[in-house]
Motif scaffolding. Structure first.
Motif, PDB file in Angstrom:
ATOM      1  N   HIS A 376       0.836  -1.209   0.000  1.00  0.00           N
ATOM      2  CA  HIS A 376       0.000   0.000   0.000  1.00  0.00           C
ATOM      3  C   HIS A 376       0.863   1.248   0.000  1.00  0.00           C
ATOM      4  CE1 HIS A 376      -3.791  -2.107   1.784  1.00  0.00           C
ATOM      5  NE2 HIS A 376      -3.618  -2.353   0.507  1.00  0.00           N
ATOM      6  N   SER A 377       1.884   1.258   0.833  1.00  0.00           N
ATOM      7  CA  SER A 377       2.754   2.429   0.907  1.00  0.00           C
ATOM      8  C   SER A 377       3.467   2.669  -0.422  1.00  0.00           C
ATOM      9  CB  SER A 377       3.767   2.236   2.036  1.00  0.00           C
ATOM     10  OG  SER A 377       4.638   3.340   2.121  1.00  0.00           O
ATOM     11  N   GLN A 378       3.924   1.605  -1.057  1.00  0.00           N
ATOM     12  CA  GLN A 378       4.585   1.761  -2.351  1.00  0.00           C
ATOM     13  C   GLN A 378       3.621   2.303  -3.398  1.00  0.00           C
ATOM     14  OE1 GLN A 378       6.115  -1.907  -3.947  1.00  0.00           O
ATOM     15  NE2 GLN A 378       7.414  -0.880  -5.458  1.00  0.00           N
ATOM     16  N   GLY A 379       2.382   1.793  -3.397  1.00  0.00           N
ATOM     17  CA  GLY A 379       1.413   2.281  -4.372  1.00  0.00           C
ATOM     18  C   GLY A 379       1.007   3.719  -4.129  1.00  0.00           C
ATOM     19  N   VAL A 380       0.901   4.130  -2.862  1.00  0.00           N
ATOM     20  CA  VAL A 380       0.474   5.488  -2.542  1.00  0.00           C
ATOM     21  C   VAL A 380       1.597   6.490  -2.750  1.00  0.00           C
ATOM     22  CG1 VAL A 380      -0.284   6.987  -0.655  1.00  0.00           C
ATOM     23  CG2 VAL A 380      -1.337   4.748  -0.963  1.00  0.00           C
ATOM     24  N   ARG A 381       2.791   6.166  -2.265  1.00  0.00           N
ATOM     25  CA  ARG A 381       3.880   7.139  -2.275  1.00  0.00           C
ATOM     26  C   ARG A 381       4.582   7.248  -3.620  1.00  0.00           C
ATOM     27  NH1 ARG A 381       5.151   8.419   3.081  1.00  0.00           N
ATOM     28  NH2 ARG A 381       4.121   7.084   4.621  1.00  0.00           N
ATOM     29  N   ARG A 382       4.606   6.168  -4.383  1.00  0.00           N
ATOM     30  CA  ARG A 382       5.350   6.184  -5.638  1.00  0.00           C
ATOM     31  C   ARG A 382       4.465   6.095  -6.869  1.00  0.00           C
ATOM     32  NH1 ARG A 382      10.518   2.460  -5.803  1.00  0.00           N
ATOM     33  NH2 ARG A 382      10.710   3.775  -7.661  1.00  0.00           N
ATOM     34  N   MET A 383       3.259   5.539  -6.735  1.00  0.00           N
ATOM     35  CA  MET A 383       2.427   5.291  -7.908  1.00  0.00           C
ATOM     36  C   MET A 383       1.132   6.095  -7.919  1.00  0.00           C
ATOM     37  SD  MET A 383       4.366   3.044  -9.354  1.00  0.00           S
ATOM     38  CE  MET A 383       5.634   1.827  -8.948  1.00  0.00           C
ATOM     39  N   GLY A 384       0.879   6.913  -6.900  1.00  0.00           N
ATOM     40  CA  GLY A 384      -0.346   7.705  -6.876  1.00  0.00           C
ATOM     41  C   GLY A 384      -1.606   6.875  -6.768  1.00  0.00           C
ATOM     42  N   LEU A 385      -1.562   5.782  -5.998  1.00  0.00           N
ATOM     43  CA  LEU A 385      -2.704   4.884  -5.901  1.00  0.00           C
ATOM     44  C   LEU A 385      -3.899   5.534  -5.218  1.00  0.00           C
ATOM     45  CD1 LEU A 385      -3.687   1.941  -6.345  1.00  0.00           C
ATOM     46  CD2 LEU A 385      -2.805   1.413  -4.062  1.00  0.00           C
ATOM     47  N   ARG A 386      -3.667   6.500  -4.373  1.00  0.00           N
ATOM     48  CA  ARG A 386      -4.756   7.091  -3.602  1.00  0.00           C
ATOM     49  C   ARG A 386      -5.590   8.066  -4.407  1.00  0.00           C
ATOM     50  NH1 ARG A 386      -2.868   8.955   2.104  1.00  0.00           N
ATOM     51  NH2 ARG A 386      -3.027   6.698   2.426  1.00  0.00           N
ATOM     52  N   ARG A 387      -5.087   8.553  -5.532  1.00  0.00           N
ATOM     53  CA  ARG A 387      -5.802   9.542  -6.329  1.00  0.00           C
ATOM     54  C   ARG A 387      -6.349   8.898  -7.593  1.00  0.00           C
ATOM     55  NH1 ARG A 387      -7.058  13.950  -3.277  1.00  0.00           N
ATOM     56  NH2 ARG A 387      -5.279  14.537  -1.982  1.00  0.00           N
ATOM     57  N   SER A 388      -7.636   9.097  -7.852  1.00  0.00           N
ATOM     58  CA  SER A 388      -8.264   8.586  -9.059  1.00  0.00           C
ATOM     59  C   SER A 388      -8.222   9.665 -10.132  1.00  0.00           C
ATOM     60  CB  SER A 388      -9.708   8.177  -8.776  1.00  0.00           C
ATOM     61  OG  SER A 388     -10.338   7.748  -9.954  1.00  0.00           O
ATOM     62  N   ARG A 389      -7.562   9.362 -11.223  1.00  0.00           N
ATOM     63  CA  ARG A 389      -7.393  10.352 -12.294  1.00  0.00           C
ATOM     64  C   ARG A 389      -8.570  10.362 -13.275  1.00  0.00           C
ATOM     65  NH1 ARG A 389      -2.310   8.350 -11.128  1.00  0.00           N
ATOM     66  NH2 ARG A 389      -0.670   9.909 -10.863  1.00  0.00           N
ATOM     67  N   TYR A 390      -9.490   9.431 -13.121  1.00  0.00           N
ATOM     68  CA  TYR A 390     -10.582   9.306 -14.075  1.00  0.00           C
ATOM     69  C   TYR A 390     -11.908   9.204 -13.325  1.00  0.00           C
ATOM     70  CZ  TYR A 390      -6.495   7.912 -16.778  1.00  0.00           C
ATOM     71  OH  TYR A 390      -5.268   7.875 -17.355  1.00  0.00           O
ATOM     72  N   ASP A 391     -12.987   9.449 -14.048  1.00  0.00           N
ATOM     73  CA  ASP A 391     -14.335   9.320 -13.501  1.00  0.00           C
ATOM     74  C   ASP A 391     -14.900   7.956 -13.873  1.00  0.00           C
ATOM     75  OD1 ASP A 391     -14.178  11.870 -12.518  1.00  0.00           O
ATOM     76  OD2 ASP A 391     -15.159  12.791 -14.253  1.00  0.00           O
ATOM     77  N   GLY A 392     -15.673   7.383 -12.967  1.00  0.00           N
ATOM     78  CA  GLY A 392     -16.325   6.122 -13.250  1.00  0.00           C
ATOM     79  C   GLY A 392     -15.554   4.930 -12.709  1.00  0.00           C
ATOM     80  N   LEU A 393     -16.297   3.897 -12.336  1.00  0.00           N
ATOM     81  CA  LEU A 393     -15.689   2.693 -11.777  1.00  0.00           C
ATOM     82  C   LEU A 393     -14.824   1.937 -12.776  1.00  0.00           C
ATOM     83  CD1 LEU A 393     -15.468   0.784  -9.342  1.00  0.00           C
ATOM     84  CD2 LEU A 393     -17.546  -0.333 -10.137  1.00  0.00           C
ATOM     85  N   PRO A 394     -15.237   1.738 -14.039  1.00  0.00           N
ATOM     86  CA  PRO A 394     -14.377   0.984 -14.969  1.00  0.00           C
ATOM     87  C   PRO A 394     -13.018   1.632 -15.192  1.00  0.00           C
ATOM     88  CG  PRO A 394     -16.622   1.115 -15.800  1.00  0.00           C
ATOM     89  CD  PRO A 394     -16.551   2.055 -14.653  1.00  0.00           C
ATOM     90  N   LYS A 395     -12.985   2.949 -15.406  1.00  0.00           N
ATOM     91  CA  LYS A 395     -11.706   3.616 -15.647  1.00  0.00           C
ATOM     92  C   LYS A 395     -10.839   3.637 -14.389  1.00  0.00           C
ATOM     93  CE  LYS A 395     -13.267   6.605 -19.427  1.00  0.00           C
ATOM     94  NZ  LYS A 395     -13.402   8.000 -19.905  1.00  0.00           N
ATOM     95  N   THR A 396     -11.473   3.818 -13.242  1.00  0.00           N
ATOM     96  CA  THR A 396     -10.703   3.786 -11.997  1.00  0.00           C
ATOM     97  C   THR A 396     -10.114   2.413 -11.761  1.00  0.00           C
ATOM     98  OG1 THR A 396     -12.169   5.479 -11.062  1.00  0.00           O
ATOM     99  CG2 THR A 396     -10.820   4.213  -9.519  1.00  0.00           C
ATOM    100  N   HIS A 397     -10.865   1.361 -12.075  1.00  0.00           N
ATOM    101  CA  HIS A 397     -10.331   0.004 -11.940  1.00  0.00           C
ATOM    102  C   HIS A 397      -9.161  -0.221 -12.893  1.00  0.00           C
ATOM    103  CE1 HIS A 397     -10.114  -4.286 -11.341  1.00  0.00           C
ATOM    104  NE2 HIS A 397     -10.350  -4.499 -12.623  1.00  0.00           N
ATOM    105  N   LEU A 398      -9.269   0.316 -14.108  1.00  0.00           N
ATOM    106  CA  LEU A 398      -8.158   0.194 -15.051  1.00  0.00           C
ATOM    107  C   LEU A 398      -6.908   0.880 -14.504  1.00  0.00           C
ATOM    108  CD1 LEU A 398      -6.997  -0.605 -17.807  1.00  0.00           C
ATOM    109  CD2 LEU A 398      -7.961   1.519 -18.740  1.00  0.00           C
ATOM    110  N   GLN A 399      -7.075   2.052 -13.889  1.00  0.00           N
ATOM    111  CA  GLN A 399      -5.928   2.720 -13.282  1.00  0.00           C
ATOM    112  C   GLN A 399      -5.317   1.864 -12.182  1.00  0.00           C
ATOM    113  OE1 GLN A 399      -6.755   6.571 -11.560  1.00  0.00           O
ATOM    114  NE2 GLN A 399      -5.026   6.394 -10.154  1.00  0.00           N
ATOM    115  N   HIS A 400      -6.147   1.229 -11.353  1.00  0.00           N
ATOM    116  CA  HIS A 400      -5.626   0.377 -10.288  1.00  0.00           C
ATOM    117  C   HIS A 400      -4.879  -0.832 -10.843  1.00  0.00           C
ATOM    118  CE1 HIS A 400      -8.972   2.076  -7.472  1.00  0.00           C
ATOM    119  NE2 HIS A 400      -7.948   2.892  -7.577  1.00  0.00           N
ATOM    120  N   VAL A 401      -5.391  -1.407 -11.929  1.00  0.00           N
ATOM    121  CA  VAL A 401      -4.710  -2.554 -12.537  1.00  0.00           C
ATOM    122  C   VAL A 401      -3.356  -2.135 -13.099  1.00  0.00           C
ATOM    123  CG1 VAL A 401      -4.822  -4.233 -14.417  1.00  0.00           C
ATOM    124  CG2 VAL A 401      -6.844  -3.802 -13.020  1.00  0.00           C
ATOM    125  N   LEU A 402      -3.309  -0.999 -13.796  1.00  0.00           N
ATOM    126  CA  LEU A 402      -2.034  -0.529 -14.344  1.00  0.00           C
ATOM    127  C   LEU A 402      -1.051  -0.183 -13.231  1.00  0.00           C
ATOM    128  CD1 LEU A 402      -3.314   1.720 -17.284  1.00  0.00           C
ATOM    129  CD2 LEU A 402      -2.418  -0.605 -17.397  1.00  0.00           C
TER     130      LEU A 402
END
Length: 449
Positions: A376-402
Motif C-alpha cells: 500500500h505504501s509503495q502504491g500510494v507514495r510512488r504510484m499515486g494509488l490514492r488519487r483517481s485520475r478518471y471518472d467512473g468505476l471501470p476507468k478507476t479500476h483500469l488505473q488500479h490494474v495498471l
C-alpha cells in the motif's frame, strides 16, 4: 500456484473536486475569456447540463437544436443568467435560499422536458435522467415547489455525491472520509524458490500482486472476500492459505473458503461483544444432534427454532424465574433466556478461531500480513494509488490494474538485478533497545586508589 497470499483494501478518491454548481448551461460559454463563435471551448462544453448537449445538431451560439427545433428561450426562468455566475454566500440563510432557487430552476427544466411538445429523445438523455435523480434525492418535490432537504434521501443505487461521477460514493474508515472508490490488492507472500542461473544462488520468486478488485467506497470489505477468491480460482491462482484482516472475515467465510476453494482463511475474528460474554458467564453450546443448549447451571433449552440465517434456542420461563443466576443471564423480566446461534459449521468454526487466535503460533503466522502494508505504501507514495485520475468505476479500476502492473515490474526488475527488498524501518530507540551490549553483564567495578 502460490502457497500463501494476503489481501487488503485501500481508499481511492477523486483527484480534484469539481465546481459545486449543479446547473450549468451553454450560455456559460459566452462568459469565458476569449469565447466567441469558432473558438475552442472544449474544456467548458462537457461541463454543461443542457438537455440538448448530446444532440449533434445543437447550435451552441443560436441556443437552438436544429433537429428538434426545441429552443431553450421558451422555458428559461426570469433571472437565469444572473444566477449562473455567483459566489457561495456565507450566511446559512442565504445559502439555503440559493439552494431553493437552484431547485426551482431545475424543477422548471424538468417540467419543460415533460411537456407534450418536447421531443421524446430529449427525455432519454443521460444528463436529464441524472438531473431528475439528483433532484429527487436532494429536494422534496411537492405542491409545485422544490424544497431543500436536510440530508439527501438514500436510494437503492446510493446517494449521488457528484454529477460528474455518479458512481462515486462516500466512504469512511476510522477518522478518514473520502469520495470515490476502494481498491483491494492480493499479493503472494510465500513463493517457491526459482532455479538459479549459473553462478547465482537459489532465491525465492518475487512477491507479486495477482489480483486487483475495485469497489465503491461504501462496500464493506467482508463483501469482497468471496469475489476475490472466485477471481483467483478463475485465474488458477488459488492459494493454500489467504491472510486477511478482521474486516474480510466472518464465520460463514471461514466455512465457505475451505469447502468451496480449499483455502484456509487466516485472520482474527471479532470477539463476542455480548454483555454475558464480557462477564465471562457464557453457555456451553453442545448437543447439536439433540438441538439443545445447556446453561452454566445445567438447565437445558426447551425450544429450537431454525431461522434463515440463525437458530434461536429458548429456555422455559419458570426455569429462568427460579434461577438465582438470572441477573447474570438475561435482562428479561417475564420470559426465559433466548440464545441466538449460527448454523453448526459456522458456529464451531468461529469458536475454534477465537480460541486459536489467542495462541502465540497464530500471532506468528498472522504477522505475514504486515507485508501488504508495504505494498500500500509503495502504491500510494510512488504510484499515486490514492488519487483517481478518471471518472467512473471501470476507468478507476483500469488505473488500479495498471498501478499494480507497474509495482510488479519494479519488483521483477529489482529481483533480476539482485536487489534485496528494503528492510523495515526501525526507529533509533528500537535499534538501541535491540543492541546486544545492553544484554551483557556490566564489567566489575574497580576499587578506587
Amino acid at each position: 500456484m502460490p502457497r500463501c497470499s494476503r489481501s487488503s483494501g485501500h481508499a481511492s478518491w477523486q483527484e480534484e473536486q469539481k465546481p459545486s454548481c449543479w446547473i450549468r448551461c451553454w450560455s456559460c460559454a459566452s462568459s469565458v475569456a476569449g469565447s466567441k463563435p469558432g473558438a475552442n471551448n472544449a474544456r467548458t462544453r462537457p461541463m454543461c447540463w443542457r438537455a440538448c448537449a448530446r444532440c449533434r445538431s445543437w447550435n451552441v451560439w443560436a441556443k437552438r437544436c436544429e433537429r428538434c427545433s426545441w429552443t431553450w428561450r421558451a422555458w428559461t426562468p426570469t433571472g437565469w443568467h444572473s444566477r449562473e455566475n455567483y459566489r457561495l454566500p456565507k450566511p446559512e440563510s442565504q445559502r439555503r435560499a440559493l439552494a431553493e432557487q437552484i431547485g426551482a430552476d431545475g424543477l422548471a427544466l424538468l417540467r419543460a422536458l415533460e411537456q407534450a411538445a418536447t421531443p421524446a429523445e430529449l427525455q432519454e438523455v443521460h444528463s436529464v435522467q441524472l438531473l431528475r435523480q439528483v433532484w429527487q434525492q436532494y429536494f422534496e418535490l411537492g405542491e409545485g415547489q422544490a424544497h431543500w432537504r436536510a440530508g439527501p434521501q438514500a436510494e437503492q443505487e446510493g446517494v449521488i455525491r457528484s454529477p460528474y461521477d455518479p458512481q462515486a460514493r462516500c466512504g469512511k474508515k476510522r477518522d478518514t472520509v473520502w469520495l470515490g472508490y476502494k481498491v483491494h490488492l492480493t499479493e503472494t507472500c510465500q513463493t517457491p524458490p526459482v532455479e538459479p542461473a549459473q553462478g547465482q544462488e537459489q532465491r525465492a520468486a518475487p512477491r507479486l500482486i495477482v489480483q486487483v478488485e475495485t469497489t465503491l467506497a461504501e462496500v464493506q470489505d467482508v463483501e469482497v472476500t468471496a469475489t476475490i477468491q472466485h477471481e483467483l480460482a478463475q485465474a488458477d491462482l488459488l492459494p493454500d492459505e489467504q491472510v486477511v484482516d478482521t474486516g474480510y472475515l466472518d464465520a460463514d467465510l471461514l466455512v465457505s473458503s475451505q469447502s468451496d476453494y480449499g483455502i484456509r482463511l487466516l485472520g482474527p475474528v471479532l470477539a463476542d461483544t455480548s454483555w454475558q460474554a464480557k462477564a465471562g458467564k457464557g453457555f456451553d453450546l453442545a448437543h447439536w444432534q439433540k438441538q439443545q443448549v445447556i446453561c452454566p447451571q445445567g438447565q437445558r433449552s426447551v425450544s429450537w427454532s431454525v431461522q434463515s440465517q440463525r437458530i434461536e434456542a429458548g429456555f422455559a420461563r419458570h426455569t429462568c424465574a427460579a434461577c438465582a443466576c438470572r441477573p447474570d443471564c438475561t435482562h428479561a423480566t417475564s420470559a426465559g433466556r433466548v440464545v441466538h446461534l449460527r448454523p453448526q459449521a459456522a458456529s464451531e468454526a468461529l469458536q475454534a478461531r477465537r480460541a486459536e487466535q489467542q495462541t502465540p503460533e497464530f500471532r506468528q503466522q498472522y504477522a505475514t500480513r504486515a507485508g501488504i502494508e508495504a505494498t500500500h505504501s509503495q502504491g500510494v507514495r510512488r504510484m499515486g494509488l490514492r488519487r483517481s485520475r478518471y471518472d467512473g468505476l471501470p476507468k478507476t479500476h483500469l488505473q488500479h490494474v495498471l498501478t499494480a502492473v507497474a509495482i510488479n515490474l519494479v519488483r521483477i526488475d529489482a529481483w533480476l538485478l539482485g536487489k534485496p527488498p528494503g528492510a523495515t524501518y526501525q526507529s533509533p530507540l528500537a535499534l538501541l533497545a535491540a543492541h546486544p551490549l545492553l544484554y551483557q553483564p556490566p564489567p566489575p567495578l574497580q576499587e578506587a586508589c
